[in-house]
Structure formats: structure tokens, C-alpha cells
Design a protein around this motif. Structure first.
Motif, mmCIF file in Angstrom:
data_model
loop_
_atom_site.group_PDB
_atom_site.id
_atom_site.type_symbol
_atom_site.label_atom_id
_atom_site.label_comp_id
_atom_site.label_asym_id
_atom_site.label_seq_id
_atom_site.Cartn_x
_atom_site.Cartn_y
_atom_site.Cartn_z
ATOM 1 N N UNK A 62 0.840 -1.204 0.000
ATOM 2 C CA UNK A 62 0.000 0.000 0.000
ATOM 3 C C UNK A 62 0.874 1.253 0.000
ATOM 4 N N UNK A 63 1.899 1.237 0.859
ATOM 5 C CA UNK A 63 2.776 2.406 0.936
ATOM 6 C C UNK A 63 3.562 2.590 -0.353
ATOM 7 N N UNK A 64 4.035 1.491 -0.921
ATOM 8 C CA UNK A 64 4.797 1.556 -2.163
ATOM 9 C C UNK A 64 3.957 2.143 -3.289
ATOM 10 N N UNK A 65 2.710 1.711 -3.357
ATOM 11 C CA UNK A 65 1.801 2.222 -4.390
ATOM 12 C C UNK A 65 1.516 3.699 -4.205
ATOM 13 N N UNK A 101 9.647 -9.864 -1.552
ATOM 14 C CA UNK A 101 9.504 -9.297 -2.880
ATOM 15 C C UNK A 101 8.006 -9.218 -3.135
ATOM 16 N N UNK A 102 7.555 -8.102 -3.634
ATOM 17 C CA UNK A 102 6.131 -7.951 -3.932
ATOM 18 C C UNK A 102 6.010 -7.591 -5.403
ATOM 19 N N UNK A 103 5.243 -8.374 -6.119
ATOM 20 C CA UNK A 103 5.065 -8.142 -7.544
ATOM 21 C C UNK A 103 3.697 -7.509 -7.754
ATOM 22 N N UNK A 104 3.677 -6.369 -8.424
ATOM 23 C CA UNK A 104 2.402 -5.687 -8.671
ATOM 24 C C UNK A 104 2.208 -5.505 -10.166
ATOM 25 N N UNK A 105 0.975 -5.645 -10.595
ATOM 26 C CA UNK A 105 0.626 -5.357 -11.979
ATOM 27 C C UNK A 105 -0.678 -4.575 -11.941
ATOM 28 N N UNK A 156 -2.141 -3.802 -8.525
ATOM 29 C CA UNK A 156 -2.665 -4.906 -7.726
ATOM 30 C C UNK A 156 -1.509 -5.858 -7.407
ATOM 31 N N UNK A 157 -1.453 -6.308 -6.149
ATOM 32 C CA UNK A 157 -0.432 -7.284 -5.787
ATOM 33 C C UNK A 157 -0.796 -8.601 -6.456
ATOM 34 N N UNK A 158 0.073 -9.100 -7.333
ATOM 35 C CA UNK A 158 -0.254 -10.364 -7.991
ATOM 36 C C UNK A 158 0.565 -11.520 -7.435
ATOM 37 N N UNK A 159 1.631 -11.217 -6.757
ATOM 38 C CA UNK A 159 2.458 -12.293 -6.223
ATOM 39 C C UNK A 159 3.379 -11.703 -5.162
ATOM 40 N N UNK A 180 -4.077 -11.223 -0.882
ATOM 41 C CA UNK A 180 -3.772 -11.218 -2.318
ATOM 42 C C UNK A 180 -4.904 -11.891 -3.100
ATOM 43 N N UNK A 181 -5.367 -13.026 -2.595
ATOM 44 C CA UNK A 181 -6.424 -13.751 -3.305
ATOM 45 C C UNK A 181 -7.712 -12.934 -3.340
#
Lengths: 326, 363
Positions: free
Chosen positions: A89-92, A111-115, A118-121, B352-353
Motif C-alpha cells: 500500500x505504501x509503495x503504491x 519481494x512484492x510483484x504488482x501489476x 494490484x499485488x499479484x504475487x 492477495x487472493x
């Protein structure tokens, strides 16, 4: 009277508090060492807010970090969130089109992957702290240099020494051998930075698609040596947020703002909580073979919460839902 | 002869009833606890997989309660489980315990040893008696699994999910006191009734997560840090890819053809992993795809530290996740009982889900 949202991040190494206004601007931030005394540190931090700013109104509180449940019991939080969500949330908020967040803290690296926002992984280090701040801390002590100078020292090096980064203990003995061989400190520091980055990517970032823009946050983002090692590995610019060290607290303050907007009130117990006395007692319940470690928190002698028991014998004996944490 | 066996989730309920029906003395191992783990880690090789450590603890605790014979199923796959019995025997001998090990190896290792073992262990008057007790315990295994699955379902939909824990806890406490098949089934039926009485909120649309991985870790709640309960209280509907029921169906009831679902999982895993890698490595990969096809929101792989087949599966799961755009998280389980870290991961995964689902429904 100024209205603020408070975000608290009780981590293993540091405890952070931020005060944020309606527009997500940070007006106060406090970075403290937890030193295994989360309650004391939390009380000190909140006490300081009272002395510094006497004309404030806290209208929402969020807590995160591995000590979030404990902190929530003490301050009365509106939102209790895990670190990953809080950091995302803070990163976004800092960089809305961020695609990868690297977060390295004291005991955890993520590691947080966003697309598309939205956090996807995500992934977190698994069973060891070799790719985290503690690893660097430990090696800095070994080298006899202050952790704050570590990064600058690494930057002075022109050729790095390869150091085993897979395990903190191996790294330590490998590093000592390299010292005995006569390598200079700067080269070793650079080698350690690269070892940490390598371990992070092999362990935490494995199998993840790292796209730019890349954001790097968490206490370790203060280390210029690590930043450079990451930039060299990716061949990309790495963004560092202004408040890189308190991003968890910022994230959870934003979440608290959203929550309070929904509920219309805050559960915050007031800034004078730092004047109360908190006692934490642990005991082993002998009721059955589980032998659970039950933890009991008292506020001025009154039992605030009990948790840790598997069967609910102790936690259910209280009215409050907050106590059912384990 | 006092028989004991490793504690594996709810399997002990049926095993205990089975031997009691045959009129034999059994010493069921105490429920896995911190003490079990402590004994196990102290006396087992440091880098061995977690199940062996827990089993060592189980055996020592049972021996202290009077057991003198240990019953174990064998395996001959590439996984280290195949040599558990030999290793355990040596460990116990080193500790000064002299016990008998009776190992049931898979049928394709030869019928004779199995026959000999059956004669040795069961000491029954007639084969009819054995079949009767066997049928009864099969019913108990199925019911026990049904209760676990039902409790997971009720937790996800319940208005107050903690009521489930109260019922399940009392069921586990009482199971130790009942004797034989009939009383066990009676208690189980009562538990099912109680679970069905819990007030549900059927308007909920819980997130669905499949638990995949090696069977022991999936079914033994102490080892997996009660991940089902934790997820259940977060409002998640949990399904286990492997249960004692599916195991018995695949390996015994439907021998040698195997059960339909398990065979399907092999087929699904094939593009990624063609062969057996021991343990449940192949099933883990297959189950992930199986749950993705079934419309689950995600899966969690439970990996006991150092488990070779699951490590193989873990590295393959990265690709499965990418190809199917399906969230998969791995939880590595070992001695650590500091649960805060696990809670963080579970919570973040559920978050996340949820967000993925919202996104799907909007766009």
C-alpha cells in the motif's frame, strides 16, 4: 487542532511510528530499535508524541509488523495488517505504477510483484535470515565497522571478493578466511553486499518476473552498497522512497484512514496510554500434552489479553475478541 | 505385545479402534506436542526431514507408556521414508530401547512378508474377524476425514468460527476415552450433529484454498501449525489434496489401478513432471493444476524442511503458477513454533487472493 492518522510498525529490529495527515503527508516519524522490548519502546514512542505535539487529535490507528497483535492490544488499533499488504500500500502511494517492490528489513526480506496497481504475487524469506538486514549487521560487527558506514565502504571498492551468501554462518567463516588472505575491508564489504543481493534473488526472488519500475524499501535501503549491487544486477534504476525506513507504518496508516472512513470512529485508547503499566507474563499450561505457552498481558494489573493456548481454555475465559490471536 | 504407531493426523482414531475390535492392546501415541518435537529433534539426525523427527518423538513417548512393538508402513520410492523404519530402529536402539518393528511394505515388494506380518501382528482367529474389523476401521477413517472436512467448511461459513474449535477440541478429548468401533462411531456422529448445528451465514463467498504437499504434513495439525484452523478463522474454505481416505483408496482399496482422482493428478502433472520423484512430489504438482482447474483461488504447498520430493515440486510449481496465472505459496515447516511469521504469510496470501477476486469481478 491537527488531525492525524497514526501508523505503527513493530518489527523485530525496529519499531516505527508515523503521523500522517488526510493527504498522506508524513508529519512525524520515529524510528526506534525494538531491542526485544516492544512494549517499552512503543510506550516511549507514543510518550514522545505527547510531549512534542500537544495539540493533536489522532483519528485512526493502524498496526503492522511481527508484533502487530501485541501492539494492537496495547494501543487499540483500527486496523491490524500484515507487513506485506502494508508495504504494498505504501509503495503504491509513493510510486503508483510500481511493478516490483524489494523490501529488506531486519529479519524478513520480501519481494512484492504488482501489476496494474494490484499485488499479484509475493514471496518472503523462508527459514533463514541470510538475505536480510541482520546478516549485514552481524558481518559489520565482525568487520569492526559501524553499519551506517558499511555502504560507503563498499562503494570505495573496485573489485569485489566473492563471499558465500547462502547461509549467514557460512558467510561469516568464508569472510574471515578472505580477511586472513589479506583482502581489504572495502572489497569484503562490497562482496558482502553482492552476496546479500545474490542470496535475495536466489531465495526470495526465485521464479518471479522482476519488471521496472523497481522500488527498494525497508531499513536496508539506507545502504548505498546494496543499492548499487541491485542496480548492477538489474541494469535498471532503483527507486528509493523518501521514507524508505518507515514504509510499513505509512502503509498501515493509509489503511487505517480507509477503515475509519468506513466505521466512522476510532478504537484508539488515547495518547496517554504510555502512562499505564503493562506486564507480560508467560506460563506453560499443564492442562494437556500440548503444553502451550500462554501469554498474559496486564494493563495496570487488569488482564488485557491472554493468548497462545491451542484449546482456548485461557483466551476464552476473557470477553474480548482481541485475545483470540493464536 | 503392545502395539504403537506414529501419530498421523486423525489416523490414530481408526487404528486404535481397529486393534481394540480385534481385542488387542494398543498404546496410541500421545497427540504430537512440543515435547514430541523436542525428543525427536534431540535424537534424530539434524538434517533429516521433519516427519522422522516427530515420529521418533511419538515412539519414545509411546514406549514410555508401555508399548513394545511399532507398526509402520514402508515405501520403496526415492523418498527417504523408505528407510525410516531402519533408521528409527537404530535410533531407538542407541537410546537404549529394544522394540520390535513391523513394517508393511507395498504389495509389489512381495506378498509373503505381508502375510507373515499379518499373522504376527493381528493374531486373529479367523480371516472373517479381520475383515470385519477392517471394514469398520475403513468406515471410521472415512468419517474422521469427513469430520475434518466438515469442520473446515463450517469454519468458513460460520457466524462464529470459534464454535467449531470448541466442538473439535472436545471431540479429540473424548476420543481417547471411548473404546472400540461402536463407541467411536457414536461419538463421531454426535460431533457431526454438533457441527451441523452451528449457525451459518450462507451469503458468504469464502476464498477457496487447496492444501497440497506431502501427506504427513497435510494431515498432521501439529506439524503444519494448524494451518486449516488459521485459514478457517480468516474465512477461507480449505480443502486438503491428500487425506487418509484418498491414500487408502489409491493404494489399497483400488489396488493396483489406483483411484480416479489420483490418476488424474498424475496425468495433469505429466507435462511438468513425467516420473515418480518419491513421496508425493508428483501429486503435489498435479494437485496444484487440479485445483486451478476446479476454480480455486489459490493453493498452499506445505513443505517439511529438507523433504526432497517437495523441493523438486516447489521448483516446478513456479512454472505452473506462471503458466496458469494461479497463485501458489510454499510454507516451509520445521522446528520453528514462532507462529507470527506463518500468520503473516497466510494473511498476506489471503489478502492477495481477495484482491485478485475483486479485480476479476470488476474487470
Amino acid at each position: 487542532m491537527a488531525k492525524y492518522y497514526m501508523g505503527i510498525d513493530v518489527g523485530s529490529v525496529s519499531t516505527n511510528i508515523v503521523l500522517m495527515d488526510e493527504n498522506n503527508n508524513v508529519h512525524y516519524k520515529k524510528y526506534m530499535r525494538t531491542q526485544g522490548k516492544p512494549i517499552e519502546v512503543l510506550k516511549d514512542g507514543i510518550g514522545e508524541i505527547e510531549t512534542l505535539k500537544d495539540d493533536i487529535d489522532i483519528i485512526g490507528v493502524g498496526v503492522t509488523g511481527s508484533g502487530r497483535n501485541l501492539a494492537s492490544i496495547i494501543v487499540g488499533a483500527d486496523v491490524v495488517k500484515n507487513e506485506i499488504t502494508a508495504h504494498a500500500v505504501a509503495g503504491l502511494d509513493f510510486l503508483p505504477d510500481v511493478k516490483t517492490i524489494i523490501e529488506i528489513g531486519g529479519q524478513d526480506s520480501k519481494i512484492i510483484i504488482l501489476r496494474d496497481k494490484i499485488v499479484t504475487d509475493f514471496a518472503m524469506n523462508t527459514v533463514c535470515a541470510a538475505g536480510t538486514g541482520s546478516f549485514l549487521d552481524r558481518q559489520a560487527i565482525r568487520l569492526g565497522i559501524d553499519i551506517s558506514e558499511f555502504g560507503d565502504l563498499a562503494l570505495q571498492s573496485n573489485n569485489s571478493v566473492r563471499i558465500a551468501g547462502r547461509c549467514a554462518v557460512f558467510a561469516e567463516s568464508d569472510m574471515i578466511h578472505k580477511q586472513q588472505l589479506g583482502h581489504n575491508q572495502a572489497d569484503i564489504a562490497k562482496g558482502l553486499c553482492e552476496a546479500l543481493v545474490r542470496n535475495y534473488l536466489n531465495n526470495v526472488g526465485k521464479g518471479k518476473e522482476i519488471l521496472s519500475p523497481i522500488l527498494f524499501q525497508g531499513g536496508v535501503a539506507a545502504n548505498v552498497g546494496i543499492i548499487k549491487a541491485f542496480e548492477e544486477t538489474f541494469g535498471e534504476k532503483i527507486y528509493i522512497p523518501d521514507n524508505y525506513d518507515v514504509m510499513g507504518a505509512i502503509g498501515v496508516a493509509i489503511l487505517a484512514k480507509e477503515e475509519v472512513k468506513k466505521t466512522g470512529y476510532t478504537k484508539f485508547k488515547g495518547i496517554s496510554i504510555h502512562k499505564s503499566n503493562y506486564n507480560v507474563n508467560g506460563f506453560e499450561c499443564e492442562g494437556c500434552s500440548n503444553v502451550c505457552e500462554v501469554i498474559e498481558i496486564r494493563e495496570d494489573g487488569r488482564i488485557l489479553a491472554r493468548y497462545g493456548d491451542k484449546c482456548g481454555k485461557w483466551s476464552n475465559s476473557l470477553e474480548s475478541k482481541d485475545s483470540k490471536l493464536a | 505385545m503392545k502395539i504403537t504407531f506414529p501419530h498421523m493426523g486423525n489416523v490414530y482414531i481408526a487404528t486404535k479402534a481397529f486393534f481394540e475390535e480385534l481385542g488387542q492392546e494398543v498404546v496410541p501415541p500421545p497427540i504430537c506436542s512440543r515435547k514430541t518435537l523436542e525428543i525427536g529433534t534431540k535424537n534424530s539426525p539434524e538434517t533429516i526431514c521433519l516427519p522422522l523427527k516427530i515420529m521418533t518423538g511419538n515412539f519414545v513417548e509411546s514406549i514410555k507408556k508401555g508399548a513394545d512393538t511399532i507398526l509402520l508402513v514402508g515405501s520403496c520410492g526415492p523418498c527417504r521414508f523408505g528407510f525410516y523404519s531402519t533408521l528409527e530402529k537404530h535410533i531407538l536402539e542407541d537410546m537404549g530401547y529394544n522394540v520390535d518393528f513391523i513394517v508393511f511394505d507395498p504389495i509389489y515388494e512381495g506378498i509373503k512378508p505381508i502375510k507373515d506380518n499379518i499373522v504376527k501382528v493381528f493374531k486373529v482367529g479367523s480371516i472373517g474377524e479381520l475383515i470385519r474389523a477392517g471394514k469398520l476401521s475403513w468406515q471410521i477413517i472415512k468419517t474422521a476425514d469427513y469430520i475434518t472436512q466438515l469442520s473446515n467448511k463450517v469454519r468458513a461459513y460460520a457466524v462464529d468460527s470459534y464454535q467449531v474449535d470448541l466442538i473439535i477440541n472436545s471431540y479429540y478429548r473424548q476420543i481417547e476415552k471411548v473404546y472400540g468401533g461402536e463407541e467411536t462411531i457414536e461419538l463421531m456422529n454426535k460431533t457431526i450433529d454438533n457441527l451441523n448445528k452451528i449457525k451459518l451465514d450462507n451469503s458468504k463467498e469464502p476464498i477457496k484454498i487447496g492444501l497440497i504437499g506431502e501427506i504427513y504434513t497435510i494431515i498432521e495439525p501439529f506439524v503444519n501449525l494448524e494451518v486449516e484452523r488459521k485459514l478457517g478463522h480468516m474465512g477461507v474454505l480449505v480443502e486438503k489434496s491428500l487425506t487418509p481416505t484418498t491414500w487408502v483408496e489409491h493404494h489399497i482399496a483400488k489396488f493396483p489401478f489406483g483411484s480416479k482422482t489420483e490418476n488424474e493428478k498424475y496425468r495433469l502433472a505429466k507435462p511438468y513432471l513425467e516420473t515418480l520423484v518419491g513421496g508425493h512430489g508428483r501429486e503435489t504438482v498435479g494437485s496444484a493444476i487440479y485445483y486451478a482447474n476446479k476454480g480455486f483461488d489459490g493453493v498452499i504447498q506445505l513443505l517439511p524442511l529438507n523433504c526432497m520430493p517437495e523441493i523438486v515440486a516447489k521448483s516446478i510449481l513456479c512454472n505452473v503458477s506462471k503458466d496458469l496465472n494461479f497463485p501458489i505459496m510454499t510454507l516451509i515447516l520445521d522446528e520453528m513454533t514462532g507462529e507470527a511469521g506463518y500468520l503473516t504469510r497466510l494473511e498476506a496470501f489471503v489478502d492477495l487472493l481477495k484482491r485478485r477476486r475483486e479485480e476479476k469481478s470488476v474487470g
